[in-house]
Design a protein around this motif. Sequence first.
Motif, short mmCIF file in Angstrom:
data_model
loop_
_atom_site.label_atom_id
_atom_site.label_comp_id
_atom_site.label_asym_id
_atom_site.label_seq_id
_atom_site.Cartn_x
_atom_site.Cartn_y
_atom_site.Cartn_z
N LEU A 191 3.91 8.69 -4.42
CA LEU A 191 5.18 8.03 -4.11
C LEU A 191 5.49 6.94 -5.13
O LEU A 191 6.64 6.78 -5.55
N VAL A 192 4.46 6.22 -5.56
CA VAL A 192 4.67 5.22 -6.61
C VAL A 192 5.07 5.92 -7.90
O VAL A 192 5.95 5.45 -8.63
N GLY A 193 4.42 7.05 -8.18
CA GLY A 193 4.76 7.81 -9.38
C GLY A 193 6.21 8.26 -9.38
O GLY A 193 6.87 8.26 -10.42
N LYS A 194 6.69 8.62 -8.20
CA LYS A 194 8.10 9.03 -8.10
C LYS A 194 9.02 7.86 -8.33
O LYS A 194 10.08 7.99 -8.96
N ALA A 195 8.63 6.68 -7.84
CA ALA A 195 9.47 5.49 -7.98
C ALA A 195 9.56 5.01 -9.42
O ALA A 195 10.60 4.49 -9.84
N MET A 224 -3.54 5.89 -11.57
CA MET A 224 -3.16 6.49 -10.29
C MET A 224 -4.20 7.52 -9.84
O MET A 224 -3.97 8.73 -9.83
N LYS A 225 -5.35 6.99 -9.46
CA LYS A 225 -6.44 7.82 -8.94
C LYS A 225 -7.02 7.12 -7.72
O LYS A 225 -7.11 5.90 -7.67
N GLY A 226 -7.44 7.91 -6.74
CA GLY A 226 -8.00 7.32 -5.55
C GLY A 226 -6.96 6.59 -4.72
O GLY A 226 -5.77 6.89 -4.78
N MET A 227 -7.41 5.60 -3.95
CA MET A 227 -6.52 4.82 -3.09
C MET A 227 -6.22 3.48 -3.74
O MET A 227 -7.14 2.76 -4.12
N ASN A 228 -4.94 3.17 -3.89
CA ASN A 228 -4.53 1.93 -4.54
C ASN A 228 -3.66 1.08 -3.63
O ASN A 228 -2.85 1.59 -2.86
N VAL A 284 0.87 -1.18 0.00
CA VAL A 284 0.00 0.00 0.00
C VAL A 284 0.90 1.23 0.00
O VAL A 284 1.74 1.39 0.89
N ALA A 285 0.74 2.07 -0.99
CA ALA A 285 1.56 3.28 -1.10
C ALA A 285 0.77 4.35 -1.85
O ALA A 285 -0.03 4.04 -2.72
N LYS A 286 1.00 5.58 -1.48
CA LYS A 286 0.32 6.69 -2.15
C LYS A 286 0.72 6.76 -3.62
O LYS A 286 1.85 6.45 -3.99
#
Length: 228
Positions: free
Chosen positions: A106-110, A123-127, A101-103
């Motif tokens: 933060l995943v977008g940065k990775a 990448m919308k809402g909670m994933n 579980v990650a925002k």
Amino acid sequence: MEASLCTFPSSKPPSSQKLTRTNFTTTVFKPKTAFPTTHRTSHFPSIRAAISRTKKEETVENVRKQLENCYLVAGIKYKGFTVKQFQELRRSFPESVKLVVAKNTLVGKAIEGTPWEALKPCMKGMNAWIFVHTEEIPEALKPYRNFQKEKKLEDNDFTGAVFEGKFYGPSDFKALETMPTRAEIYAKLLGSLQSPASALVGTLQAPARDLVMTLKAYVQKLEADGGQ
């Protein structure tokens, strides 16, 4: 004797002295307005910010680590999950599949600057994110489908996935979930080689994606046989 003219001061102070003393006492013991305490906590926000920044950096690093030797990354709509459900889901996956579980930020940065950037549309809402470290894609996705049906979580569907650099939306998951396994590819290829030429031609006329996968599997088999 004129003793009646002698006077002695009273032992009780005049009322004015009482007021003065009362005023003096009140002034000395006034609330501590002269010593503000705000300076004692002024450094807390900076400490909290540093801790938050550290946690974010650790999350980004963890996602990058999961992307190593990864074949597929998929997002799941996480909103509404209970802690118990999440723990149960995590245990249902094989060791080759990791649930994180990650925002989205933060995943977008990775994934920035990598082929996994194709994930951005979901990448919308909670994933919650599934990192698949095996070529057996259908088997990796199956535990969540079973969990979804068992818990009646129809609204918590896949939000998207990336496989071999291509983005798959929620409506495209059937293609991922019905991909042939390695054993099925071997059986299909060997069957074609042992059957009449027309069957082999039919296999070669299959969609390019299936053909590539078939040939790749065949090459791997030949290499394995040659190593024995």
